[in-house]
Design an enzyme around this catalytic site. Structure first.
Site, PDB file in Angstrom:
ATOM      1  N   GLU A 217     -22.517 -13.053 -12.549  1.00 12.00           N
ATOM      2  CA  GLU A 217     -23.505 -12.042 -12.946  1.00 12.00           C
ATOM      3  C   GLU A 217     -24.290 -11.559 -11.730  1.00 12.00           C
ATOM      4  OE1 GLU A 217     -26.184 -12.967 -16.088  1.00 12.00           O
ATOM      5  OE2 GLU A 217     -24.613 -13.650 -17.442  1.00 12.00           O
TER       6      GLU A 217
ATOM      7  N   HIS B 211     -10.418  12.067  -4.907  1.00 13.17           N
ATOM      8  CA  HIS B 211      -8.954  12.127  -4.980  1.00 13.17           C
ATOM      9  C   HIS B 211      -8.498  13.432  -5.626  1.00 13.17           C
ATOM     10  CE1 HIS B 211      -4.899  10.612  -5.012  1.00 13.17           C
ATOM     11  NE2 HIS B 211      -4.801  10.757  -6.313  1.00 13.17           N
TER      12      HIS B 211
ATOM     13  N   ARG C  21       7.206   8.755  -7.163  1.00  8.22           N
ATOM     14  CA  ARG C  21       6.702   7.398  -7.351  1.00  8.22           C
ATOM     15  C   ARG C  21       7.446   6.745  -8.522  1.00  8.22           C
ATOM     16  NH1 ARG C  21       2.442   5.680  -4.580  1.00  8.22           N
ATOM     17  NH2 ARG C  21       1.018   7.161  -3.582  1.00  8.22           N
TER      18      ARG C  21
ATOM     19  N   SER D 256      -1.690   0.995   0.097  1.00  4.85           N
ATOM     20  CA  SER D 256      -0.737   0.019   0.625  1.00  4.85           C
ATOM     21  C   SER D 256      -0.140   0.437   1.956  1.00  4.85           C
ATOM     22  CB  SER D 256       0.400  -0.195  -0.387  1.00  4.85           C
ATOM     23  OG  SER D 256       1.166   0.996  -0.507  1.00  4.85           O
ATOM     24  N   GLY D 257      -0.256   1.721   2.285  1.00  7.34           N
ATOM     25  CA  GLY D 257       0.319   2.242   3.522  1.00  7.34           C
ATOM     26  C   GLY D 257       1.758   2.692   3.395  1.00  7.34           C
TER      27      GLY D 257
ATOM     28  N   ASP E 158      -4.417  12.885   4.483  1.00  7.05           N
ATOM     29  CA  ASP E 158      -4.535  12.516   3.075  1.00  7.05           C
ATOM     30  C   ASP E 158      -5.947  12.021   2.792  1.00  7.05           C
ATOM     31  OD1 ASP E 158      -3.651  12.254   0.499  1.00  7.05           O
ATOM     32  OD2 ASP E 158      -2.190  10.674   0.900  1.00  7.05           O
TER      33      ASP E 158
ATOM     34  N   LYS F 217       7.888  13.718  -2.383  1.00 15.38           N
ATOM     35  CA  LYS F 217       8.116  12.306  -2.691  1.00 15.38           C
ATOM     36  C   LYS F 217       8.061  12.094  -4.195  1.00 15.38           C
ATOM     37  CE  LYS F 217       3.341  10.674  -2.750  1.00 15.38           C
ATOM     38  NZ  LYS F 217       2.296   9.852  -2.145  1.00 15.38           N
TER      39      LYS F 217
ATOM     40  N   ASP G 189     -21.804 -17.666 -12.332  1.00 18.62           N
ATOM     41  CA  ASP G 189     -20.728 -17.128 -13.170  1.00 18.62           C
ATOM     42  C   ASP G 189     -20.360 -15.692 -12.795  1.00 18.62           C
ATOM     43  OD1 ASP G 189     -22.961 -15.805 -14.022  1.00 18.62           O
ATOM     44  OD2 ASP G 189     -22.644 -16.169 -16.169  1.00 18.62           O
TER      45      ASP G 189
END
Length: 310
Positions: A36, A127, A192, A221-222, A216, A190, A34
């Site tokens: 676990e 980040h 978003r 996603s590129g 970066d 930029k 399941d």
């Protein structure tokens, strides 16, 4: 000192063990039908200084839960000190409220790791640097900048180089690399419109006739890097490459890079390529095993980790 590896990135764990000339602790990790997760440590760790190596990359929730269970197993096995070595810290992009009734998931994950019993955290290129403050335990955030600098010097002429931040938030990161290379910087402005989608609005800086390197902390996603490369080339750049610490490369990111005008995308081995991703010669990988291995050695010997930043 003991090194224990989760299942997120066994190759990096072995490389770190080789750098330290120390074996990985024998353990058994399996999943029940399941889903676990079960963990058993197959050797004595009582009174030991243990480093558990586990990125919380795809599948992020599985690998995070596995990390927490490994920490709990070490606590119950009476390890003296437990350091969670998390080369890629998942959920780091959710470091603030972006609207009404939204979570700060990075803080929640930090709480979970501390509550599970970790005494210290070691990670690479968060980040956002302020995430260190989310932890109530000592946290070392290493930077892959010098690893990138050494590779750039091996593969590029530095006299006409321009370091480009793909967004305003990455300016400090780009400036640090540019300082090491004695280069100038430019910024991609930029926006978003929604998560995972980026639109280039403007280029701040003179890019005509320059060899540009986008720098970066992660590539998901590129889309950001591909769009930024198009914008830079349209403004007169000679060529554009990208250096990114964490190659998340979800869905068809590598295919997008392969079809793009980027010369190459260089990432580290902090993350294993996701299942089903199509490898492309345009994506090249560097190892952060020596960086992490040296930090682990210094922590185990109670030496300064900050000297790695000098």
């Amino acid at each position: 000192m003991k090194l224990m590896s989760g299942t997120a990135n066994p190759d990096l764990s072995r490389s770190i063990a080789d750098y330290l000339d120390a074996p990985l602790t024998a353990s058994h990790i399996e999943r029940f039908a399941d889903g676990e997760i079960f963990v058993r440590i197959d050797e004595n760790v009582r009174g030991e200084d243990v480093f558990i190596l586990q990125s919380t990359s795809y599948p992020a929730n599985d690998h995070l839960m596995e990390l927490l269970i490994c920490i709990d197993a070490l606590v119950r096995a009476s390890a003296r000190r437990i350091t969670a070595v998390i080369p890629y810290f998942g959920y780091a992009r959710q470091d603030r409220k972006t609207g009404g009734r939204t979570p700060i998931s990075a803080k929640l994950v930090a709480n979970l790791i501390a509550k599970a019993g970790a005494d210290r955290v070691l990670t690479v290129d968060l980040h956002a640097g302020q995430i260190q403050g989310f932890f109530d335990i000592p946290t070392d955030n290493l930077f892959a900048t010098k690893v990138m600098e050494a590779d750039i010097r091996r593969h590029y002429e530095t006299d006409n180089l321009l370091i480009v931040s793909p967004d305003v938030g990455g300016v400090v990161r780009a400036r640090a690399l540019a300082k090491l290379l004695d280069a100038e910087i430019a910024i991609v402005d930029k926006r978003r419109p929604k998560a995972g989608v980026a639109e280039v609005m403007n280029i701040i800086g003179e890019v005509e006739g320059r060899r540009c390197i986008l720098f970066d902390d992660m590539c998901d996603s590129g889309g950001t890097l591909v769009n930024a490369a198009d914008a830079l080339l349209d403004k007169g750049a000679v060529e554009v490459s990208a250096y990114v610490t964490h190659g998340v490369l979800s869905k068809d990111a590598q295919g997008r890079v392969a079809k793009s005008r980027l010369r190459e995308l260089v990432v580290t081995d902090s993350i294993v390529p996701p299942p089903g991703s199509t490898e492309t010669p345009k994506v090249r990988r560097l190892s952060v095993a020596p960086l992490l291995g040296e930090a682990i050695r210094r922590i185990a010997n109670d030496e300064s980790v900050s000297k790695l930043f000098d």
